[in-house]
Motif scaffolding. Structure first.
Motif, PDB file in Angstrom:
ATOM      1  N   SER A  95       0.834  -1.212   0.000  1.00 45.90           N
ATOM      2  CA  SER A  95       0.000   0.000   0.000  1.00 45.90           C
ATOM      3  C   SER A  95       0.861   1.251   0.000  1.00 45.90           C
ATOM      4  N   LEU A  96       1.852   1.241   0.851  1.00 48.01           N
ATOM      5  CA  LEU A  96       2.747   2.387   0.944  1.00 48.01           C
ATOM      6  C   LEU A  96       3.503   2.602  -0.361  1.00 48.01           C
ATOM      7  N   LEU A  97       3.935   1.516  -0.986  1.00 48.75           N
ATOM      8  CA  LEU A  97       4.627   1.634  -2.271  1.00 48.75           C
ATOM      9  C   LEU A  97       3.722   2.279  -3.309  1.00 48.75           C
ATOM     10  N   LEU A  98       2.500   1.827  -3.393  1.00 50.04           N
ATOM     11  CA  LEU A  98       1.569   2.406  -4.363  1.00 50.04           C
ATOM     12  C   LEU A  98       1.332   3.892  -4.092  1.00 50.04           C
ATOM     13  N   ILE A  99       1.066   4.218  -2.855  1.00 52.93           N
ATOM     14  CA  ILE A  99       0.796   5.616  -2.499  1.00 52.93           C
ATOM     15  C   ILE A  99       2.003   6.502  -2.781  1.00 52.93           C
ATOM     16  N   LEU A 100       3.182   6.066  -2.386  1.00 51.13           N
ATOM     17  CA  LEU A 100       4.372   6.888  -2.586  1.00 51.13           C
ATOM     18  C   LEU A 100       4.751   6.989  -4.060  1.00 51.13           C
ATOM     19  N   ARG A 101       4.526   5.937  -4.845  1.00 48.53           N
ATOM     20  CA  ARG A 101       4.791   6.022  -6.287  1.00 48.53           C
ATOM     21  C   ARG A 101       3.887   7.071  -6.931  1.00 48.53           C
ATOM     22  N   VAL A 102       2.617   7.075  -6.551  1.00 48.98           N
ATOM     23  CA  VAL A 102       1.671   8.033  -7.120  1.00 48.98           C
ATOM     24  C   VAL A 102       1.960   9.442  -6.605  1.00 48.98           C
ATOM     25  N   ALA A 103       2.283   9.567  -5.349  1.00 48.48           N
ATOM     26  CA  ALA A 103       2.492  10.889  -4.752  1.00 48.48           C
ATOM     27  C   ALA A 103       3.828  11.522  -5.131  1.00 48.48           C
ATOM     28  N   HIS A 163       6.279  10.248  -7.602  1.00 49.54           N
ATOM     29  CA  HIS A 163       6.789  10.054  -8.970  1.00 49.54           C
ATOM     30  C   HIS A 163       8.310  10.039  -8.992  1.00 49.54           C
ATOM     31  N   SER A 164       8.920   9.354  -8.043  1.00 49.50           N
ATOM     32  CA  SER A 164      10.383   9.331  -7.998  1.00 49.50           C
ATOM     33  C   SER A 164      10.885   7.970  -7.545  1.00 49.50           C
ATOM     34  N   ALA A 165      12.172   7.775  -7.742  1.00 52.12           N
ATOM     35  CA  ALA A 165      12.818   6.527  -7.335  1.00 52.12           C
ATOM     36  C   ALA A 165      12.997   6.450  -5.829  1.00 52.12           C
ATOM     37  N   LEU A 166      12.623   7.493  -5.126  1.00 57.76           N
ATOM     38  CA  LEU A 166      12.740   7.516  -3.672  1.00 57.76           C
ATOM     39  C   LEU A 166      11.712   6.600  -2.997  1.00 57.76           C
ATOM     40  N   ALA A 167      10.585   6.368  -3.653  1.00 55.28           N
ATOM     41  CA  ALA A 167       9.486   5.600  -3.049  1.00 55.28           C
ATOM     42  C   ALA A 167       9.926   4.235  -2.526  1.00 55.28           C
TER      43      ALA A 167
END
Length: 162
Positions: free
Chosen positions: A114-122, A124-128
């Protein structure tokens, strides 16, 4: 009894452990049901159609993990209900406890996904993925490493040292 330092029968110990397990499950079940409910609602949001195929795959994996987590954490209740009255309380507690640990591992996976999905969308970086890895490490330490260290530290101590 020798393993608990308490003067109780195996049935009394099983009753006590079952009560403890139920209290723990109430916390975990509530959290996973809220998380799963939010996950189910995501697909009906307008922005869902704009997700990349990778993000949709992460979403599907997350929903499946959420369903598996829910099953594992509600499983002890079903196990107890199906075995109630059959004089298997100690065995029921053992299996329910194991199922709860499986549920916690699945919950960790669901939260990470869930966190991966949210951070990828929020972001848009390789930091997620790195942020997710950091959070997963933290949760593993809190949920699994700390209890293991405490168990190892205190298992050989006399009851008066605890």
């Amino acid at each position: 009894m020798a393993d608990s330092g308490r003067d109780e029968t195996a049935e009394e110990r099983a009753d006590r452990k079952w009560g403890d397990l139920l209290q723990e499950l109430r916390v975990a079940q509530t959290g996973v049901q809220i998380l799963f409910g939010f996950l189910l609602a995501v697909v009906f949001q307008q922005r869902f159609t704009s997700l990349s195929s990778t993000d949709r795959t992460i979403y599907v994996v997350t929903v499946v993990l959420g369903a598996a987590t829910t099953g594992a954490l509600i499983g002890p209740v079903s196990l107890h209900r199906m075995l109630a009255g059959r004089r298997l309380k100690p065995q029921t507690v053992t299996w329910a406890s194991r199922l709860t640990v499986v549920g916690l591992v699945l919950l960790l996976c669901t939260m990470a996904s869930s966190l991966l999905l949210i951070l990828r969308v929020a972001l848009h970086s390789a930091l997620a993925p790195w942020l997710v890895a950091g959070v997963v490490c933290w949760i593993v330490c809190c949920w699994f490493v700390l209890p293991a260290v405490a168990h190892r530290h205190y298992r050989d101590r006399e009851p008066s040292d605890q």
